[in-house]
Scaffold this motif. Structure first.
Motif, PDB file in Angstrom:
ATOM      1  N   LEU A   1       0.842  -1.197   0.000  1.00 36.20           N
ATOM      2  CA  LEU A   1       0.000   0.000   0.000  1.00 36.20           C
ATOM      3  C   LEU A   1       0.876   1.246   0.000  1.00 36.20           C
ATOM      4  N   LEU A   2       0.370   2.293  -0.649  1.00 39.50           N
ATOM      5  CA  LEU A   2       1.083   3.566  -0.713  1.00 39.50           C
ATOM      6  C   LEU A   2       0.127   4.694  -0.344  1.00 39.50           C
ATOM      7  N   PRO A   3       0.161   5.180   0.883  1.00 44.67           N
ATOM      8  CA  PRO A   3      -0.649   6.358   1.217  1.00 44.67           C
ATOM      9  C   PRO A   3      -0.071   7.585   0.517  1.00 44.67           C
ATOM     10  N   VAL A   4      -0.939   8.417  -0.048  1.00 45.55           N
ATOM     11  CA  VAL A   4      -0.472   9.599  -0.767  1.00 45.55           C
ATOM     12  C   VAL A   4      -0.981  10.855  -0.083  1.00 45.55           C
ATOM     13  N   ALA A   5      -0.339  11.974  -0.396  1.00 50.07           N
ATOM     14  CA  ALA A   5      -0.688  13.251   0.218  1.00 50.07           C
ATOM     15  C   ALA A   5      -2.110  13.633  -0.132  1.00 50.07           C
ATOM     16  N   GLU A   6      -2.691  14.535   0.642  1.00 53.01           N
ATOM     17  CA  GLU A   6      -4.101  14.880   0.508  1.00 53.01           C
ATOM     18  C   GLU A   6      -4.425  15.662  -0.756  1.00 53.01           C
ATOM     19  N   THR A   7      -3.444  16.388  -1.319  1.00 48.50           N
ATOM     20  CA  THR A   7      -3.729  17.205  -2.497  1.00 48.50           C
ATOM     21  C   THR A   7      -3.998  16.292  -3.684  1.00 48.50           C
ATOM     22  N   PRO A   8      -5.213  16.204  -4.175  1.00 49.98           N
ATOM     23  CA  PRO A   8      -5.546  15.178  -5.174  1.00 49.98           C
ATOM     24  C   PRO A   8      -4.758  15.294  -6.471  1.00 49.98           C
ATOM     25  N   ALA A   9      -4.573  16.505  -6.977  1.00 53.37           N
ATOM     26  CA  ALA A   9      -3.953  16.649  -8.289  1.00 53.37           C
ATOM     27  C   ALA A   9      -2.462  16.332  -8.266  1.00 53.37           C
ATOM     28  N   HIS A  10      -1.853  16.441  -7.099  1.00 51.14           N
ATOM     29  CA  HIS A  10      -0.407  16.213  -7.004  1.00 51.14           C
ATOM     30  C   HIS A  10      -0.102  15.212  -5.900  1.00 51.14           C
ATOM     31  N   ALA A  11      -0.910  14.165  -5.821  1.00 49.04           N
ATOM     32  CA  ALA A  11      -0.731  13.159  -4.776  1.00 49.04           C
ATOM     33  C   ALA A  11       0.649  12.529  -4.886  1.00 49.04           C
TER      34      ALA A  11
END
Length: 815
Positions: free
Chosen positions: A53-63
């Motif tokens: 799994l890879l959690p990504v940052a909250e900013t959707p366009a630049h996750a």
């Protein structure tokens, strides 16, 4: 210069396996909930037990993924990267007002609000933007990039979309339910969510949206079960004294005869379901045990990555270790099973974190080790000694990534096959002349057309770097029509997809590509081309390539440049001030040296001519030496070396063209007969005089203790900013190594060492180098040279893993 094409049978290793894939997800304010949904998503996919799994940052366009995860993700080497599609239920969990708003707007005439929400809740939200994630993956990994054979970048559209319920197909095929076989999980609704995630990360999960279509048995979990649940969460195995049979009877309403053993439970979990028709294969030993401590999504993801690489990794939220906590005793008891007695000589347990400080980790490691340090034992009435157990050691994430490892789920009958295949070799490239003979994966009989499996092929001693810049077209031979499949440069192998993309028929549904293992030259062309740059051989590189062709390999040339033959080669180089006449051990004519066999014998220090004769014959066969006579013209007295094929009863003067008869006076007056001399090839002479041996000897040093080295002559890398000449261009065990190799100890440029260092680092970025080497024949580099290159890396490196900077000194000092 093109080397002669050679054909021979060579062994090729082959493996069939399930996909390795990473599933990215947005935490959306409650990362534990979203991670549990992501675990449920991978649990339905074939091979999902090996997914990460890879959690990504909250900013959707630049996750983007946390930087701490990228080194381990690179080691994991995913075939695919997918993105979890959040649902309306996820949005409602973060903002409950969503439910009323949607039910009011979307209810059907006469529909009950609960029914409306049940109908809407599983619908996916619009796909997030994955540009930032794709950029990171492209810089660090080498997944499949789609069907474009010339594609050299992993783009946002290459990120697959996956729903919680696991409804994807083909590349990430869903494993269907088998008739009469229930999937067993635990009812964790009353358990701390973090503990529930720990458990589900071990056994998998079934998302509520998928349960209606599956035969699922949820074993009840009571408060008395919590120690056993913790043990399962930590070790991945049910505790021997846990009454699973009783829990199973309660779940199914069965009688006393119905039961469930620990082995049956482990074989019936969602992850076990996803790993059907595979066997777990560990490709690197020994592997460490890893404990990851931290409360953040990155810590959980780091633990999953380590578990997939090293097999034994545990995620531990720090609050579960707090003194007096409800789970502390159970967690520490489970962890202590990894410190079992008698393991003092093995690798320590590595304690790391993506969020905790090193000082906190060090204190925690001491806390874990303290009970055993205070415990002693006596052996055979001897003195008391500390109990021998596996120690816990605090390490950084970078230190974690230094451990090699890979665990994958392969076909039970095709985990490691060796085939002898006819190959064509030319200029360092190797092409298979016939397709690999492959069995069908066992899973194909159960999953049918909805399955893509993956084939790894490796050629011994020819390891390529795992880079997206190496296009699929570079890894297969060109054929007419649609290519069979897509191929990628994976870690240690070439990997391709089983499905035939071309003219598939029922009799040939599977791909059978003619694989191509490119040379170092071709790889560097691909790496540079992906970044808008070009490479070509420098004049020194052309010279080195010709010399290597004479000797047959860089290793053979380096052996003569560093062994007894080096003194013989040096004998052909007169002192700088000796343009003409005798010198020890040869004779100079206009600065070129010529040596007789007895001089070579003397140089080797042998009492007989045998060693000298054998060496000369070998170098003559390779055209490194040429046999001839030293003669002078009867007309103009011009003295020169004439090859044996240029001389008969007479010879033509090189200066005036006069034909002189081979009679007394044309050779050395004290010799009764003309005397054989040997001349050194001009290219080899230039190589030695211009210190071209230093890069070759440095490459040989770097090759030591390696499995594979692909060598490219010295290259000039050119982009919009200009050109940089590189002395070292190597691929060692799949790692790209570039650098400078000098006879002096300075890096020179018009504006000093800093400019030279910046240019070197720019070339390293263009070629995505793993290592920058500074090699010199001197005992040390000039002051601040190494620090200048390190500073340039820190200030100028734009993307991808930063290369390490190393130095080699005294290169060729013994010659």
């Amino acid at each position: 210069m093109t080397m002669m094409q050679q054909t021979e049978y060579r062994p090729v290793g082959v493996r069939l396996r399930a996909p390795r894939f990473a599933l990215a997800y947005h935490p959306l304010g409650d990362w534990v909930r979203m991670a549990r949904g992501a675990v449920a998503g991978i649990s339905r996919v074939w091979g999902g037990q090996g997914a990460v799994l890879l959690p990504v940052a909250e900013t959707p366009a630049h996750a983007q993924v946390a930087d701490a995860l990228l080194p381990l993700l690179r080691l994991y080497d995913p075939d695919h990267v997918a993105g979890l599609l959040p649902t309306l239920a996820d949005a409602a969990h973060m903002d409950p007002s969503v439910v009323n708003d949607l039910v009011t707007r979307c209810a059907l005439p006469g529909e009950d609000p609960d029914a409306t929400w049940q109908r809407l809740s599983s619908q996916s939200l619009p796909a997030p933007g994955w540009e930032g994630l794709a950029s990171q993956v492209d810089a660090w990994c080498s997944p499949f990039k789609g069907v474009g054979q010339e594609q050299q970048r992993f783009a946002a559209h290459d990120v697959r979309h996956m729903a919680h319920a696991g409804t994807s197909r083909r590349s990430l095929a869903t494993v269907p339910e088998q008739p009469g076989e229930a999937m067993v999980t635990l009812d964790l609704s009353g358990v701390d969510p973090a503990v529930a995630l720990m458990v589900e990360s071990r056994i998998g999960a079934v998302h509520p949206d998928a349960r209606k279509s599956l035969d699922t048995v949820e074993l009840p979990v009571d408060e008395e079960d919590l120690p056993a649940v913790i043990h399962l969460a930590v070790t991945g195995k049910p505790r021997a004294d846990w009454d699973l049979a009783g829990r199973y009877r309660r779940a199914v309403g069965g009688g006393p005869s119905d039961g469930l053993t620990a082995a049956e439970f482990s074989a019936s979990t969602p992850f076990a379901h996803s790993a059907r028709w595979t066997t777990e294969a560990v490709l690197a030993l020994p592997t460490p045990i890893v404990w990851i401590v931290g409360e953040r999504a990155e810590d959980h993801a780091l633990a999953m990555l380590c578990d997939r690489l090293y097999q034994h990794s545990v995620w531990i939220p720090p609050r579960l270790l707090a003194d007096g906590g409800p789970f502390t005793r159970a967690v520490k008891a489970a962890l202590s099973t990894f410190q079992s007695v008698g393991h003092d000589g093995e690798l320590p347990i590595l304690l790391a974190s993506a969020s905790q400080s090193q000082s906190d980790l060090q204190a925690l490691a001491e806390d874990f080790n303290r009970p055993f340090a205070a415990t002693t034992m006596c052996v055979d009435d001897g003195p008391s000694v500390p109990l021998s157990v596996r120690k816990v050691k605090a390490v950084t994430v970078a230190e974690l990534a230094a451990h090699d490892g890979m665990t994958l789920f392969a076909d039970p009958d095709a985990y490691q096959i060796s085939q002898r295949v006819p190959t064509s070799q030319e200029s360092g490239s190797v092409s298979l002349l016939m397709p690999l003979q492959l069995p069908e994966a066992q899973a194909a009989a159960h999953l049918g057309a909805e399955l893509h499996w993956y084939i790894d092929a490796w050629l011994p001693f020819h390891a390529l770097p795992a880079r997206t810049a190496i296009a699929s077209s570079c890894l297969t031979q060109k054929t007419g029509g649609i290519p069979d499949t897509v191929t990628r440069a994976a870690r240690h192998t070439l990997s391709f997809v089983s499905a035939n993309m071309g003219f598939s028929t029922p009799d040939s549904p599977y791909a059978r590509p003619l694989l191509h293992f490119p040379s170092a030259d071709r790889v560097f062309e691909e790496l540079a081309g992906a970044r808008g740059a070009t490479v070509e051989r420098s004049s020194a590189g052309v010279r080195a390539a010709i010399a290597v062709e004479m000797w047959g390999s860089p290793q053979a040339l380096a052996a003569d440049l560093s062994g007894p033959a080096r003194d013989v080669l040096n004998a052909f180089l007169p002192p700088a001030k000796k343009r003409d006449g005798a010198y020890d051990p040869g004779y100079a004519i206009r600065g070129n040296g010529y040596v007789a066999l007895e001089d070579i014998q003397k140089t080797l220090g042998d009492d007989t001519f045998d060693a000298a004769r054998d060496l000369v014959d070998r170098l003559l066969t390779a055209n490194v030496l040429r046999r001839g006579l030293l003669l002078n013209c009867a007309r103009c007295r011009f003295e020169a070396f004439y090859r044996v094929d240029q001389v008969g009863p007479a010879f033509d003067c090189e200066a005036c063209g006069h034909i002189s008869h081979l009679t007394r006076g044309r050779w050395y007056a004290k010799d009764a007969e003309p005397h054989w001399y040997y001349a050194l090839d001009q290219v080899v002479q230039d190589l030695l005089q211009q210190n071209g041996d230093v890069p070759l000897l440095a490459a040989q040093r770097l090759r030591q203790n390696s499995y594979s080295m692909l060598w490219s002559p010295e290259l000039v890398v050119t982009d919009a900013e200009g050109s940089v000449e590189l002395d070292l261009c190597l691929i060692v065990d799949g790692r790209v190594i570039i650098g400078e190799a000098k006879s002096n100890n300075t890096l020179k440029a018009s504006n000093g060492t800093q400019e030279a260092a910046a240019r070197l680092v720019r070339a390293a970025q263009l070629l995505s180098a793993d290592e920058i080497v500074l090699a010199t024949s001197k005992r040390t580099w000039a002051k601040d040279t190494l620090s200048a290159v390190n500073t340039a890396v820190n200030e100028r490196w734009a993307s991808g893993p930063r290369p390490i900077v190393t130095e080699l000194v005294s290169v060729g000092a013994g010659t």
